[in-house]
Design a protein around this motif. Structure first.
Motif, PDB file in Angstrom:
ATOM      1  N   ARG A  27       0.833  -1.162  -0.022  1.00  0.00           N
ATOM      2  CA  ARG A  27      -0.016  -0.076   0.090  1.00  0.00           C
ATOM      3  C   ARG A  27       0.753   1.331   0.057  1.00  0.00           C
ATOM      4  NH1 ARG A  27      -3.552  -0.326   5.353  1.00  0.00           N
ATOM      5  NH2 ARG A  27      -3.835  -2.386   4.618  1.00  0.00           N
ATOM      6  N   LYS A  28       0.390   2.628  -0.255  1.00  0.00           N
ATOM      7  CA  LYS A  28       1.014   3.663  -0.337  1.00  0.00           C
ATOM      8  C   LYS A  28       1.281   4.062   1.024  1.00  0.00           C
ATOM      9  CE  LYS A  28      -2.002   4.526  -4.303  1.00  0.00           C
ATOM     10  NZ  LYS A  28      -2.773   3.199  -3.994  1.00  0.00           N
ATOM     11  N   MET A  29       2.670   4.137   1.271  1.00  0.00           N
ATOM     12  CA  MET A  29       3.134   4.567   2.624  1.00  0.00           C
ATOM     13  C   MET A  29       4.201   5.605   2.573  1.00  0.00           C
ATOM     14  SD  MET A  29       3.436   1.099   4.880  1.00  0.00           S
ATOM     15  CE  MET A  29       3.481   2.130   6.337  1.00  0.00           C
ATOM     16  N   TRP A  30       4.469   6.400   3.693  1.00  0.00           N
ATOM     17  CA  TRP A  30       5.765   7.406   3.785  1.00  0.00           C
ATOM     18  C   TRP A  30       5.900   7.665   5.224  1.00  0.00           C
ATOM     19  CZ3 TRP A  30       0.110   8.282   2.719  1.00  0.00           C
ATOM     20  CH2 TRP A  30      -0.390   9.025   3.389  1.00  0.00           C
ATOM     21  N   ILE A  31       7.105   8.406   5.455  1.00  0.00           N
ATOM     22  CA  ILE A  31       7.646   8.722   6.446  1.00  0.00           C
ATOM     23  C   ILE A  31       7.936  10.372   6.277  1.00  0.00           C
ATOM     24  CG2 ILE A  31       9.580   8.548   8.143  1.00  0.00           C
ATOM     25  CD1 ILE A  31       9.881   5.563   7.042  1.00  0.00           C
ATOM     26  N   ALA A  32       7.576  10.819   7.359  1.00  0.00           N
ATOM     27  CA  ALA A  32       7.650  12.415   7.518  1.00  0.00           C
ATOM     28  C   ALA A  32       8.403  12.863   8.726  1.00  0.00           C
ATOM     29  CB  ALA A  32       6.451  12.964   7.293  1.00  0.00           C
ATOM     30  N   ARG A  33       9.132  13.855   8.686  1.00  0.00           N
ATOM     31  CA  ARG A  33      10.073  14.397   9.959  1.00  0.00           C
ATOM     32  C   ARG A  33       8.622  14.996  10.833  1.00  0.00           C
ATOM     33  NH1 ARG A  33      12.674  16.450   5.423  1.00  0.00           N
ATOM     34  NH2 ARG A  33      14.623  15.600   5.232  1.00  0.00           N
ATOM     35  N   PRO A  34       9.295  15.534  12.057  1.00  0.00           N
ATOM     36  CA  PRO A  34       8.182  15.767  12.943  1.00  0.00           C
ATOM     37  C   PRO A  34       7.472  17.070  12.530  1.00  0.00           C
ATOM     38  CG  PRO A  34      10.379  15.250  14.139  1.00  0.00           C
ATOM     39  CD  PRO A  34      10.628  15.033  12.695  1.00  0.00           C
ATOM     40  N   ASP A  35       8.158  17.976  11.654  1.00  0.00           N
ATOM     41  CA  ASP A  35       7.321  19.068  11.406  1.00  0.00           C
ATOM     42  C   ASP A  35       6.549  18.896  10.085  1.00  0.00           C
ATOM     43  OD1 ASP A  35       8.912  18.660   9.197  1.00  0.00           O
ATOM     44  OD2 ASP A  35       9.975  20.628   9.170  1.00  0.00           O
ATOM     45  N   GLY A  36       6.346  17.352   9.899  1.00  0.00           N
ATOM     46  CA  GLY A  36       5.347  17.097   8.513  1.00  0.00           C
ATOM     47  C   GLY A  36       5.674  17.094   7.394  1.00  0.00           C
ATOM     48  N   THR A  37       7.093  17.445   7.109  1.00  0.00           N
ATOM     49  CA  THR A  37       7.752  17.346   5.897  1.00  0.00           C
ATOM     50  C   THR A  37       8.030  16.001   5.771  1.00  0.00           C
ATOM     51  OG1 THR A  37       9.127  19.495   6.292  1.00  0.00           O
ATOM     52  CG2 THR A  37       9.828  18.148   4.748  1.00  0.00           C
ATOM     53  N   VAL A  38       7.720  15.432   4.448  1.00  0.00           N
ATOM     54  CA  VAL A  38       7.833  14.246   3.841  1.00  0.00           C
ATOM     55  C   VAL A  38       9.188  13.898   3.488  1.00  0.00           C
ATOM     56  CG1 VAL A  38       7.200  12.773   2.150  1.00  0.00           C
ATOM     57  CG2 VAL A  38       5.546  14.165   3.032  1.00  0.00           C
ATOM     58  N   GLU A  39       9.632  12.764   4.146  1.00  0.00           N
ATOM     59  CA  GLU A  39      11.321  12.345   4.031  1.00  0.00           C
ATOM     60  C   GLU A  39      11.279  11.276   2.961  1.00  0.00           C
ATOM     61  OE1 GLU A  39      14.060  10.235   6.787  1.00  0.00           O
ATOM     62  OE2 GLU A  39      13.733  12.000   7.530  1.00  0.00           O
ATOM     63  N   PHE A  40      10.154  10.402   2.853  1.00  0.00           N
ATOM     64  CA  PHE A  40      10.469   9.236   2.042  1.00  0.00           C
ATOM     65  C   PHE A  40       8.964   8.712   1.745  1.00  0.00           C
ATOM     66  CE2 PHE A  40      10.221   4.382   2.551  1.00  0.00           C
ATOM     67  CZ  PHE A  40      10.837   4.033   1.304  1.00  0.00           C
ATOM     68  N   PHE A  41       8.946   8.471   0.391  1.00  0.00           N
ATOM     69  CA  PHE A  41       7.553   7.810  -0.208  1.00  0.00           C
ATOM     70  C   PHE A  41       8.013   6.347  -0.651  1.00  0.00           C
ATOM     71  CE2 PHE A  41       5.762  12.090  -0.885  1.00  0.00           C
ATOM     72  CZ  PHE A  41       4.558  11.979  -0.190  1.00  0.00           C
ATOM     73  N   ASN A  42       7.300   5.260  -0.504  1.00  0.00           N
ATOM     74  CA  ASN A  42       7.451   3.939  -0.940  1.00  0.00           C
ATOM     75  C   ASN A  42       7.172   3.806  -2.304  1.00  0.00           C
ATOM     76  OD1 ASN A  42       4.766   3.605  -0.800  1.00  0.00           O
ATOM     77  ND2 ASN A  42       4.931   1.770   0.078  1.00  0.00           N
ATOM     78  N   ARG A  43       7.685   2.645  -2.486  1.00  0.00           N
ATOM     79  CA  ARG A  43       7.653   2.297  -4.123  1.00  0.00           C
ATOM     80  C   ARG A  43       6.072   2.315  -4.595  1.00  0.00           C
ATOM     81  NH1 ARG A  43       9.335  -2.808  -4.299  1.00  0.00           N
ATOM     82  NH2 ARG A  43      11.354  -2.083  -4.761  1.00  0.00           N
TER      83      ARG A  43
END
Length: 461
Positions: A27-43
């Motif tokens: 499924r579509k997933m991501w990781i963001a920094r504490p301020d909400g800025t996206v750091e990583f989107f998965n394949r």
């Protein structure tokens, strides 16, 4: 007991494993920094949106439908500063075909030692479900709009006969509420004299799983009862074929019912007056016959008297019954034979028959046929003053025909008797012509002793 420090290499390996899990998640997933800025989107996200560069990471909102961005910003704006998880439904652009599909995004904060270190999110495609729900809502809206627009009162009940739904016209007419209609509440608005018979008929139809209809008075909100035609059909599951609910309508037929009642009373009155007029004519014929010194004239007058009396008997039967458009031939012929017996006390005239309902315009010629055959037997079957039995029977022959028989035990038919041959007998000519008029056939059979006339008659509708 303290917590043992893990080697730096172990932590690096764990982080790589976590990223690998997220990268390959279905499924579509991501990781963001504490301020909400996206750091990583998965394949899965990258393949779906086509966003793969670092610049795309910053412009990920471009994948969200423009109409949904304000709602997304509002939800994120409340949750992120407070470090709270949040859910939001948005449409995401699928780069391969340019379509926006509905997704539900679920984002949760990640804490370590009580400190917010990241956000992790996942978006699940729910487009098919959302569109199905929208289609269902539209279908229900269209149904309710249509059901409230039709001129009938409409309703649905479940297989256990509990109320599910009524259209607004039902509530407007009866002045009831849905709470009052629950369970058996709707029987309270049926006229008390009709509630039990209607319930019995409806219960029998429901037990057999067949459509039903019933006519009964329904109480209006002002307490006035108006005649309604109730109709209901079973709605079945397409797979199992079991009944899931009953859909019914109630149509106001009060004006038609009153018009039919006026017509019925008028027809009865006309039949009563015609019967009286014909009875007067028959009485005059009888008086003239008794006053005549000429045997031939007397016989002719008595034959005419008998025929007029037969027609009067039809109208006498009509004005006494509720529906003047149809007549029960068994009851009518029983009465006719009783009157003919009164004119010939030396004979034994009997009638037996099945109950056969025919249109009124067919009853008169059938009555004339019986009159001619019985009169003929009274005259010729038993010469001199000798009397004997004459039996009239009526039986059904399938759904669309009946057979009428007149049998005697007299001297039998004369030699060379032929119904198809020309004859001077007025009675035989009248018999043959009347049989032809109702599309019937007549046969004569010699018995030992006696004669049987059998008339096969199609039953009109």
């Amino acid at each position: 007991m303290g917590t043992q420090e893990q080697p730096e290499g172990w932590r690096d390996e764990s982080e790589e494993r976590l990223r690998a899990f997220i990268e390959n998640a279905p499924r579509k997933m991501w990781i963001a920094r504490p301020d909400g800025t996206v750091e990583f989107f998965n394949r899965e996200w990258r393949d779906y949106t086509g966003q793969s560069s670092a610049e795309d990471m910053l412009n990920w909102r471009e994948a969200v439908h423009p109409a949904d961005r304000p709602r997304l910003d509002e939800v994120r704006g409340r949750a992120v500063p407070l470090g709270q998880p949040y859910d939001v439904q948005v449409r995401l652009l699928r780069r391969s075909d340019g379509l926006h599909r509905w997704h539900i995004g679920r984002v949760s904060p990640v804490h370590l030692h009580g400190r917010l270190i990241a956000w992790i999110g996942a978006a699940t495609d729910i487009d098919n479900r959302v569109r199905a729900e929208a289609a269902l809502r539209e279908s229900e809206t269209n149904f309710r709009t249509m059901a409230n627009a039709i001129p009938q009162l409409a309703w649905m009940r479940d297989p256990a006969d509990y109320s599910i739904w009524y259209n607004q016209r039902w509530f407007d007419f009866t002045g009831t509420s849905m709470e009052q209609m629950q369970n058996d509440g709707w029987w309270t608005v049926i006229h008390p004299d009709h509630a039990d018979p209607m319930l019995e008929a409806v219960t029998a139809a429901r037990a057999e799983g067949r459509s039903w209809e019933y006519t009964a008075p329904l109480r209006r909100r002002d307490g006035v009862y108006r005649w309604h035609l109730f109709r209901a059909v079973p709605i079945r599951d397409e797979t199992a074929g079991t009944i899931t609910r009953w859909f019914g309508t109630s149509t106001d037929i009060n004006e038609q019912r009153e018009a039919q009642e006026r017509q019925r009373l008028l027809t009865q009155e006309v039949s009563h007056r015609v019967k009286n007029s014909l009875a007067l004519v028959a009485a005059q014929l009888s008086l003239q016959a008794r006053a005549s010194d000429n045997d031939d004239a007397r016989n002719v007058l008595m034959d005419a008297y008998s025929r007029v009396l037969t027609i009067a008997g039809v109208h006498d039967h009509l004005w006494r019954q509720y529906d003047a458009s149809f007549i029960d031939m068994s009851g009518f012929l029983h009465g006719l034979c009783r009157k003919l017996q009164e004119t010939a006390p030396g004979h034994e005239l009997s009638f037996t028959g099945d109950r056969v309902i025919v249109p009124t315009d067919q009853a008169v010629p059938i009555g004339l046929v019986v009159n001619e055959l019985v009169t003929n037997a009274l005259k010729y079957a038993y010469p001199g003053d000798r009397g004997g039995p004459i039996r009239v029977t009526l039986r059904r022959d399938g759904e669309d025909a009946m057979v009428l028989e007149v049998t005697d035990r007299g001297v039998g038919l004369p030699a060379g008797f032929d119904l198809t041959a020309p004859t001077k007998s007025l009675g035989m000519r009248l018999l043959v012509n009347t049989v032809r008029q109702i599309n019937a056939t007549v046969d004569a059979e010699r018995l030992d002793p006696g004669t049987r006339f059998a008339v096969a008659i199609p039953v009109g509708r």
